[in-house]
Scaffold this motif. Structure first.
Motif, mmCIF file in Angstrom:
data_model
loop_
_atom_site.group_PDB
_atom_site.id
_atom_site.type_symbol
_atom_site.label_atom_id
_atom_site.label_comp_id
_atom_site.label_asym_id
_atom_site.label_seq_id
_atom_site.Cartn_x
_atom_site.Cartn_y
_atom_site.Cartn_z
ATOM 1 N N UNK A 34 -9.775 3.595 2.952
ATOM 2 C CA UNK A 34 -10.228 2.226 3.142
ATOM 3 C C UNK A 34 -9.251 1.482 4.025
ATOM 4 N N UNK A 35 -9.673 0.327 4.501
ATOM 5 C CA UNK A 35 -8.856 -0.497 5.396
ATOM 6 C C UNK A 35 -8.038 -1.493 4.585
ATOM 7 N N UNK A 36 -6.767 -1.627 4.932
ATOM 8 C CA UNK A 36 -5.926 -2.691 4.386
ATOM 9 C C UNK A 36 -5.678 -3.696 5.499
ATOM 10 N N UNK A 37 -6.242 -4.875 5.371
ATOM 11 C CA UNK A 37 -6.042 -5.919 6.370
ATOM 12 C C UNK A 37 -4.589 -6.391 6.319
ATOM 13 N N UNK A 38 -3.976 -6.489 7.499
ATOM 14 C CA UNK A 38 -2.578 -6.904 7.550
ATOM 15 C C UNK A 38 -1.612 -5.870 7.037
ATOM 16 N N UNK A 39 -2.036 -4.606 7.014
ATOM 17 C CA UNK A 39 -1.188 -3.551 6.456
ATOM 18 C C UNK A 39 0.088 -3.283 7.229
ATOM 19 N N UNK A 40 0.144 -3.710 8.488
ATOM 20 C CA UNK A 40 1.363 -3.499 9.283
ATOM 21 C C UNK A 40 2.335 -4.663 9.167
ATOM 22 N N UNK A 41 2.019 -5.655 8.362
ATOM 23 C CA UNK A 41 2.869 -6.837 8.247
ATOM 24 C C UNK A 41 4.181 -6.513 7.545
ATOM 25 N N UNK A 42 5.167 -7.383 7.719
ATOM 26 C CA UNK A 42 6.459 -7.191 7.067
ATOM 27 C C UNK A 42 6.336 -7.236 5.548
ATOM 28 N N UNK A 44 3.619 -6.175 3.690
ATOM 29 C CA UNK A 44 2.930 -5.021 3.115
ATOM 30 C C UNK A 44 3.499 -3.674 3.546
ATOM 31 N N UNK A 45 3.897 -3.561 4.819
ATOM 32 C CA UNK A 45 4.272 -2.251 5.374
ATOM 33 C C UNK A 45 5.325 -1.506 4.553
ATOM 34 N N UNK A 53 2.937 4.323 -5.500
ATOM 35 C CA UNK A 53 1.922 4.088 -6.525
ATOM 36 C C UNK A 53 1.364 2.685 -6.320
ATOM 37 N N UNK A 54 0.046 2.587 -6.208
ATOM 38 C CA UNK A 54 -0.582 1.316 -5.862
ATOM 39 C C UNK A 54 -1.653 0.942 -6.881
ATOM 40 N N UNK A 55 -1.790 -0.369 -7.093
ATOM 41 C CA UNK A 55 -2.943 -0.922 -7.800
ATOM 42 C C UNK A 55 -3.966 -1.281 -6.727
ATOM 43 N N UNK A 56 -5.150 -0.688 -6.814
ATOM 44 C CA UNK A 56 -6.120 -0.745 -5.717
ATOM 45 C C UNK A 56 -7.409 -1.431 -6.139
ATOM 46 N N UNK A 71 -4.294 -3.796 -1.886
ATOM 47 C CA UNK A 71 -3.333 -2.873 -2.484
ATOM 48 C C UNK A 71 -2.085 -3.625 -2.938
ATOM 49 N N UNK A 72 -1.788 -3.523 -4.225
ATOM 50 C CA UNK A 72 -0.585 -4.129 -4.788
ATOM 51 C C UNK A 72 0.363 -3.015 -5.238
ATOM 52 N N UNK A 73 1.648 -3.102 -4.850
ATOM 53 C CA UNK A 73 2.586 -2.035 -5.231
ATOM 54 C C UNK A 73 2.855 -2.017 -6.725
ATOM 55 N N UNK A 74 2.835 -0.823 -7.298
ATOM 56 C CA UNK A 74 3.235 -0.630 -8.690
ATOM 57 C C UNK A 74 4.639 -0.043 -8.767
ATOM 58 N N UNK A 75 4.892 0.985 -7.963
ATOM 59 C CA UNK A 75 6.257 1.507 -7.833
ATOM 60 C C UNK A 75 6.350 2.316 -6.555
ATOM 61 N N UNK A 76 7.548 2.274 -5.972
ATOM 62 C CA UNK A 76 7.809 3.023 -4.747
ATOM 63 C C UNK A 76 8.567 4.297 -5.087
#
Length: 243
Positions: A34-42, A44-45, A53-56, A71-76
């Motif tokens: 799927x597409x994440x809008x603004x995924x290249x931003x400081x 989100x990237x 691990x993401x909450x989707x 997409x919200x980060x749960x853990x990196x």
């Protein structure tokens, strides 16, 4: 159409000027893009790195559309991987193999759980290579190409298992192999659960499992070559200093 799930980020690619197409592995919706809008931003990237691990939350007008993710980060897991070359190579191998093998949007909850547990072990790099080997065996089994190493395919014996049939994936004893031994794959003790095993031993076992990935699983997916990341991980694992 919309759904919410947790997921492991497998890979990303740019989409337009500021967006990303991400591919994730989720327990309930399988491998999904799927597409994440603004995924290249400081903002989100840094969180959209393989293994994260993401909450989707996925939305699309129709079920068969690409759709978009929130997409919200749960853990990196990036810190654990970046701190060790072997860990980074292993993380890349896992995400690449999952992307390579999994059917689109087909749930595999048991494999998802094992994959999540494996990636959570990344900081424990002394334990991780053996855990990876067991995960790869589980991956073959989940995809319908599991190995049967419980007894000899020829004699039925459970002792002195030394080879694996490249055609059936079944174990063979030295006596059962006879003059055909040079046509069979080696069965390293670590594949039978025998300890201890150092990293080069595990690398040898992965060359045996790799035969079934390359010659059984890959042809069922269109005969594509295995991802290079797997070979790079094994090469690093085989070095004596890797442990």
């Amino acid at each position: 159409m919309d759904w919410r799930d947790t997921g492991i980020l497998l890979n990303t690619r740019k989409h337009g000027e500021t967006s990303l197409i991400i591919e994730v592995f989720t327990p309930e919706h399988g491998r999904h893009a799927g597409v994440v809008r603004g995924g290249t931003s400081r903002k989100l990237a840094p969180h959209l790195q393989p293994g994260a691990q993401l909450d989707l939350h996925w939305r699309a007008r129709l079920e068969d559309h690409l759709g978009s993710f929130t997409a919200e980060p749960q853990r990196s897991r990036a810190a654990a991987a970046m701190g060790d070359r072997l860990a980074l190579a292993g993380l890349n191998a896992v995400t690449a193999l999952l992307s390579f093998t999994l059917p689109d949007r087909e749930p595999h909850p048991a494999l998802y759980k094992r994959s999540e547990q494996l990636l959570d072990l990344l900081p424990q790099i002394a334990l991780w290579p053996l855990a990876y080997l067991r995960w790869e065996l589980a991956l073959l089994d989940e995809m319908g190409f599991g190995l049967d190493l419980t007894r000899c395919a020829v004699t039925g014996a459970t002792e002195d298992l030394a080879y694996v049939s490249p055609k059936t994936g079944r174990a063979v004893t030295r006596a059962g192999a006879g003059i055909w031994a040079d046509k069979l794959l080696p069965l390293p003790p670590v594949l039978l659960g025998h300890d201890p095993a150092d990293n080069p031993d595990i690398a040898e076992a992965l060359r045996t499992t790799g035969h079934f990935l390359s010659h059984h699983l890959a042809p069922s997916l269109g005969d594509r070559p295995l991802p290079p990341a797997r070979g790079q991980f094994i090469d690093r694992l085989a070095r004596p200093a890797a442990g």
